[in-house]
Scaffold this motif. Structure first.
Motif, PDB file in Angstrom:
ATOM      1  N   SER A  45      -5.491  -6.640  -5.078  1.00  0.00           N
ATOM      2  CA  SER A  45      -4.638  -5.569  -5.791  1.00  0.00           C
ATOM      3  C   SER A  45      -3.786  -4.889  -4.508  1.00  0.00           C
ATOM      4  N   ARG A  53     -10.713   5.288  -5.098  1.00  0.00           N
ATOM      5  CA  ARG A  53     -10.569   4.077  -6.224  1.00  0.00           C
ATOM      6  C   ARG A  53     -11.590   2.982  -5.674  1.00  0.00           C
ATOM      7  N   LEU A  54     -11.768   2.880  -4.439  1.00  0.00           N
ATOM      8  CA  LEU A  54     -12.732   1.844  -4.099  1.00  0.00           C
ATOM      9  C   LEU A  54     -14.192   2.148  -4.752  1.00  0.00           C
ATOM     10  N   ASP A  87     -11.217  -8.356  -5.984  1.00  0.00           N
ATOM     11  CA  ASP A  87     -10.349  -7.499  -6.705  1.00  0.00           C
ATOM     12  C   ASP A  87      -9.793  -6.808  -5.962  1.00  0.00           C
ATOM     13  N   LEU A  88     -10.193  -6.023  -5.119  1.00  0.00           N
ATOM     14  CA  LEU A  88      -9.596  -5.017  -4.193  1.00  0.00           C
ATOM     15  C   LEU A  88      -8.806  -5.728  -3.380  1.00  0.00           C
ATOM     16  N   ARG A  95     -15.037   1.503  -8.063  1.00  0.00           N
ATOM     17  CA  ARG A  95     -15.066   0.116  -8.633  1.00  0.00           C
ATOM     18  C   ARG A  95     -16.321  -0.652  -8.424  1.00  0.00           C
ATOM     19  N   SER A 121     -19.359  -2.882  -0.638  1.00  0.00           N
ATOM     20  CA  SER A 121     -19.762  -2.198  -1.892  1.00  0.00           C
ATOM     21  C   SER A 121     -20.664  -0.983  -1.702  1.00  0.00           C
ATOM     22  N   GLN A 179       0.839  -1.219  -0.097  1.00  0.00           N
ATOM     23  CA  GLN A 179       0.276  -0.031   0.070  1.00  0.00           C
ATOM     24  C   GLN A 179       0.800   1.439  -0.001  1.00  0.00           C
ATOM     25  N   ASP A 235      -5.345  -3.451  -2.004  1.00  0.00           N
ATOM     26  CA  ASP A 235      -6.042  -2.105  -1.690  1.00  0.00           C
ATOM     27  C   ASP A 235      -6.940  -2.319  -0.526  1.00  0.00           C
ATOM     28  N   LYS A 236      -6.779  -3.366   0.468  1.00  0.00           N
ATOM     29  CA  LYS A 236      -7.641  -3.678   1.240  1.00  0.00           C
ATOM     30  C   LYS A 236      -7.525  -2.597   2.345  1.00  0.00           C
ATOM     31  N   ARG A 294     -14.898  -7.486  -4.327  1.00  0.00           N
ATOM     32  CA  ARG A 294     -14.119  -7.468  -3.143  1.00  0.00           C
ATOM     33  C   ARG A 294     -12.903  -8.196  -3.441  1.00  0.00           C
ATOM     34  N   ARG A 345      -7.541   6.423  -1.988  1.00  0.00           N
ATOM     35  CA  ARG A 345      -7.831   4.926  -1.975  1.00  0.00           C
ATOM     36  C   ARG A 345      -9.328   4.734  -1.813  1.00  0.00           C
TER      37      ARG A 345
END
Length: 536
Positions: free
Chosen positions: A401, A497-498, A397-398, A501, A462, A280, A403-404, A395, A494
């Motif tokens: 990457s 970005r979330l 996908d996050l 998506r 989401s 991150q 990005d959690k 989820r 961040r």
């Protein structure tokens, strides 16, 4: 009761030791102490089956680093599987007293650690102390073992202040209170007494309570004091990293985890946390080392999983950005090799092919190969539909990457009955909790607002309104305070970005665009005061 009056004739004892001579020596020591119901085994995976089907009063587990299956692995897996009963005495025996082995053993919380070789008198003294403690705490531990936390609290109150177990009973009571959701009461209960003796274990529970109540500054200050006084209290580093991450101080969280893994490098969960936070913060070299170490450590561990392969493959994906064409080709080959190794090593993981297809789709998207990206995404969808329990692709996908964010994972209490449970997906509850967050925001209670927006995401990962609300809070914080501004802005980016998506309504899409335009301006140009008009 004096130690000399303790008898072991009624105790069922398991002795686990790989060295024949050492096993024989300890066996006869135990006989000398009066143990009659005694089972001796060599260190192997059969020990776990014995622990599963039988109840032992005392377990003495030997560790030798050279063993194919080590005592450390058995201890770790016994804790992982829930085979370590609170009412039983667990003694970890090792001839390797190195810092990394001792600290790793402490992670699995045996009742005592004893260095081999030892005399029968040393063994008797240690066992006498442990049996006395377990005898006094038996009603407490038994209640915890069956899940009766209210009964455990009542049993703690029965232990007299003059007894050596009194302080431990106080800590157990506080842990049970936290498990029952009475976190503030648990903190108040311990805080009255902590500053008299400043016991490190009590301080750690208090810091955990502060963290769960989102009193992050206080939690961080207390943990910093604990670490200064007890530099090998690794659990304090773990918790401090969580506090710093939730507070938006990702670089400090990474450095805290890095220091912890340097002192205690054998724990896979800690290495994985370091790799995640390093990813991150774009410290890809640190993430690379942490995930590689996790793969090596996982070869015979209960924490063995495809996760470090996937996370390391994602590091290779991130390294492709800005790399030369030749480097991109080499990195892509490494990525494919990692994903192939994951699928080969975990053939029974039915969801793994979905996850590898998702990650390969992200790579194709990054490299401007839209047709290949769409083909792989469709492949992931088809494979996912074939699963008995399909996964949440957005989820996943996050997570893949790197990005959690902390709020995506619900926090549990400090006690022993933390539930793993199924992830929640309740939009109605997300909406209700999000509205509570807005009320706290409007009242100027920003820490509580962050907590409620995070809870909304726990109910529905989401849910775009909560994601955008968090982006707004961190944007205001970055504008109003120069200190840690870059960290705050990273959190803004961040959450934006979330939000990009997930599926958004027209109103939410318009709000997202407003935030993106605002974020593109110099931070000093953002209007002063509350941006509450954008809150939804």
């Amino acid at each position: 009761m004096a130690p000399s009056k303790i008898t072991y004739a009624d105790k069922k004892v398991l002795l686990v030791e790989s060295s024949g001579n050492m096993r024989s020596t300890i066996f006869y020591m135990l006989r000398e102490l009066g143990v009659q119901n005694l089972r001796a085994m060599t260190v192997s995976e059969r020990v776990l089956e014995a622990l599963r089907v039988e109840s032992f009063d005392i377990v003495l587990l030997g560790h030798n680093s050279s063993d194919a299956v080590s005592g450390m692995q058995l201890l770790e897996e016994a804790r992982y599987r829930g085979f370590i009963r609170p009412t039983a005495v667990w003694v970890f025996m090792t001839s390797d007293a190195s810092q990394e082995v001792v600290l790793h053993a402490i992670d699995s919380r045996p009742d005592a650690l004893i260095t081999k070789p030892f005399s029968v008198d040393e063994l008797k003294q240690r066992l006498d102390q442990l049996v006395l403690r377990k005898r006094m705490l038996y009603p407490v531990e038994q209640a915890i073992e069956i899940g009766d936390l209210e009964g455990a609290i009542e049993a703690c109150d029965d232990i007299p202040r003059s007894h050596p177990c009194f302080e431990q009973a106080r800590r157990l009571k506080a842990q049970c209170m936290i498990d029952l959701g009475r976190t503030q009461a648990a903190y108040d209960f311990l805080e009255r007494h902590y500053w008299q003796a400043e016991d490190k274990d009590t301080g750690l529970i208090m810091a955990r309570a502060l963290y769960l109540m989102d009193r992050l500054k206080e939690a961080g200050e207390l943990l910093t004091i604990l670490i200064e006084k007890h530099p090998l209290l690794i659990a304090a580093y773990d918790l401090l990293a969580k506090v710093l991450e939730r507070d938006g101080q990702l670089h400090d969280a990474r450095e805290t985890l890095k220091e912890a893994t340097e002192k205690a490098p054998l724990g896979i969960p800690r290495q994985m946390e370091l790799g995640r936070v390093a990813t991150q913060t774009d410290a890809l070299d640190i993430a690379d080392g942490a995930f590689k170490r996790s793969i090596v450590l996982g070869r015979r561990s209960c924490y063995r999983s495809p996760e470090p392969y996937l996370r390391l493959a994602n590091v290779r994906r991130l390294e492709m950005k800005g790399a030369q064409a030749r480097q991109v080709l080499d990195l892509r080959n490494e990525l494919d090799t990692l994903l192939n190794n994951a699928e080969f090593s975990f053939p029974r993981d039915s969801a793994l092919k979905v996850r590898t297809a998702l990650l390969r789709s992200k790579v194709a998207h990054d490299l401007a190969e839209p047709e290949e990206a769409n083909r792989l995404m469709n492949e992931a969808r088809v494979l996912n539909q074939q699963l008995d329990r399909p996964i949440d692709l957005a989820r996943e996908d996050l997570i893949l990457s790197g990005d959690k964010v902390p709020m995506l994972e619900p926090e549990t209490g400090m006690g022993r009955r933390a539930e793993t449970g199924k992830s929640k997906r309740d939009q109605a509850m997300a909406s209700k909790v999000n509205r509570l967050g807005i009320k706290h925001y409007m009242a100027g209670k920003y820490a509580q607002a962050i907590r409620y927006f995070g809870m909304a995401i726990e109910y529905d990962p989401s849910y775009p309104a909560a994601l955008l609300n968090l982006a707004q809070l961190y944007l205001e914080s970055a504008r109003d305070s120069f200190e840690r501004r870059e960290e705050r802005l990273k959190m803004v980016d961040r959450y934006l970005r979330l939000a990009e998506r997930v599926n958004t309504s027209d109103v939410e899409q318009d709000r997202l665009l407003q935030f993106k335009r605002m974020r593109s301006r110099p931070i000093e140009d953002i209007p002063e005061g509350s941006l509450g008009g954008l809150m939804r």
